[in-house]
Design an enzyme around this catalytic site. Structure first.
Site, PDB file in Angstrom:
ATOM      1  N   HIS A 220      -7.568  -5.780  -0.170  1.00 28.34           N
ATOM      2  CA  HIS A 220      -6.274  -4.813  -0.116  1.00 28.34           C
ATOM      3  C   HIS A 220      -5.055  -5.443   0.772  1.00 28.34           C
ATOM      4  O   HIS A 220      -4.001  -5.559   0.404  1.00 28.34           O
ATOM      5  CB  HIS A 220      -6.876  -3.673   0.464  1.00 28.34           C
ATOM      6  CG  HIS A 220      -5.736  -2.672   0.524  1.00 28.34           C
ATOM      7  ND1 HIS A 220      -4.987  -2.024  -0.666  1.00 28.34           N
ATOM      8  CD2 HIS A 220      -5.176  -1.827   1.466  1.00 28.34           C
ATOM      9  CE1 HIS A 220      -3.750  -1.238  -0.323  1.00 28.34           C
ATOM     10  NE2 HIS A 220      -4.100  -1.088   1.131  1.00 28.34           N
TER      11      HIS A 220
ATOM     12  N   ASP B 190     -10.032  -4.685  -4.710  1.00 28.70           N
ATOM     13  CA  ASP B 190      -9.381  -3.992  -3.628  1.00 28.70           C
ATOM     14  C   ASP B 190     -10.107  -2.824  -3.117  1.00 28.70           C
ATOM     15  O   ASP B 190     -10.682  -1.935  -4.247  1.00 28.70           O
ATOM     16  CB  ASP B 190      -7.977  -3.361  -4.218  1.00 28.70           C
ATOM     17  CG  ASP B 190      -7.187  -2.800  -2.960  1.00 28.70           C
ATOM     18  OD1 ASP B 190      -7.800  -2.165  -2.107  1.00 28.70           O
ATOM     19  OD2 ASP B 190      -5.868  -2.668  -3.093  1.00 28.70           O
TER      20      ASP B 190
ATOM     21  N   SER C 212       0.839  -1.097  -0.020  1.00 23.68           N
ATOM     22  CA  SER C 212       0.053   0.153   0.027  1.00 23.68           C
ATOM     23  C   SER C 212       0.864   1.260  -0.013  1.00 23.68           C
ATOM     24  O   SER C 212       1.710   1.492  -0.989  1.00 23.68           O
ATOM     25  CB  SER C 212      -0.954   0.030   1.278  1.00 23.68           C
ATOM     26  OG  SER C 212      -1.983   0.998   1.155  1.00 23.68           O
TER      27      SER C 212
END
Length: 261
Positions: free
Chosen positions: A224, A194, A93
């Protein structure tokens, strides 16, 4: 503030090849710990730092900025580089943005990048309001724990501090401007489903980086936080293969140690 149980940083000293792992925004090393331990068990040196403002309470993140998070990742990279002949950076991320920034700044010091659902832009139209909204509201509901696997939980904040979110948007702008300097081999793994970071983020990375050795892997069964999801094993093995291909001497040394130990 005391650390949340499980948010501790992780460090393992081993062979001449090291891996720096960088967690995401409002998350903690807990989301990367199984990955880090898998790499350590394979014989690699591992560093998984806790980024400033994370792992305690969201109010602590509110007073930090992207430069603080980057400085810690940079410090950990330099420390690992001083001990290892080759260093890779693996990230999740927002950690992906920090990893891309490290790659652009450090060049050959980084042997390769493995990115999981990298966050490099916002797809929320309301993000343009952040410069003003951050002075009116301290936080919004959190984005942690986007995981398909029922028995898996991410240790992250339940609120997003808006001063920090605004700074994250500044990081994205900086990273996008420097993506062309990224030339290292890249393993990019992303989830079509996601709910935090859209596939457009990975598409932007693939379009902007200058790397010629690029592998894209879809994480079809995960959301995610794929490092804690159904595809975690796929991520771990694909990233190990990535390192072994680019650091073959170390792979031979690790195999020899495993046979004689």
């Amino acid at each position: 503030m005391p650390l949340l149980p499980g948010a501790e940083p992780f460090r393992h000293r081993a062979g001449p090849v090291g891996v720096l792992l960088v967690h995401g925004f409002t998350g903690s090393p807990q989301s990367m710990r199984p990955w880090a331990e898998h790499l350590a068990a394979a014989g690699y040196s591992v560093s998984l730092p806790l980024l400033p403002g994370h792992g305690t309470r969201w109010q602590d993140l509110q007073v930090t900025r992207w430069e603080d998070w980057y400085a810690e990742a940079d410090r950990a990279l330099r420390e690992l580089s001083a001990e290892c002949e080759q260093v890779f950076v693996f990230a999740l991320s927002m950690g992906g943005s920090l990893a891309l920034r490290l790659a652009a700044e450090h060049g050959d010091r980084i042997a390769g990048l493995a990115l999981v659902n990298p966050s490099v832009r916002s797809d929320n139209p309301a993000s343009v309001l952040l410069p003003v909204l951050r002075h009116l509201l301290p936080s919004l509901p959190g984005v942690a724990d986007d995981i398909a696997k029922d028995d898996s939980v991410e240790l992250g904040y339940d609120r997003v501090p808006l001063h920090a979110a605004w700074s994250l948007s500044r990081l994205w702008r900086t990273v996008q401007a420097g993506m062309g300097k990224v030339t290292q081999p890249v393993l990019l793994m992303h989830s079509p489903q996601d709910h935090v970071v859209s596939p457009g983020n990975s598409a932007l990375v693939l379009a902007r980086i200058s790397s010629t050795d690029v592998t894209e892997l879809l994480l079809e069964r995960s959301f995610h936080v794929a490092t804690l999801d159904h595809d975690a094993g796929l991520i771990f093995e694909a990233s190990l293969d990535f390192v072994r291909r680019l650091a073959p001497v170390a792979a031979v040394e690790v195999d020899a140690e495993n046979h004689t130990g």
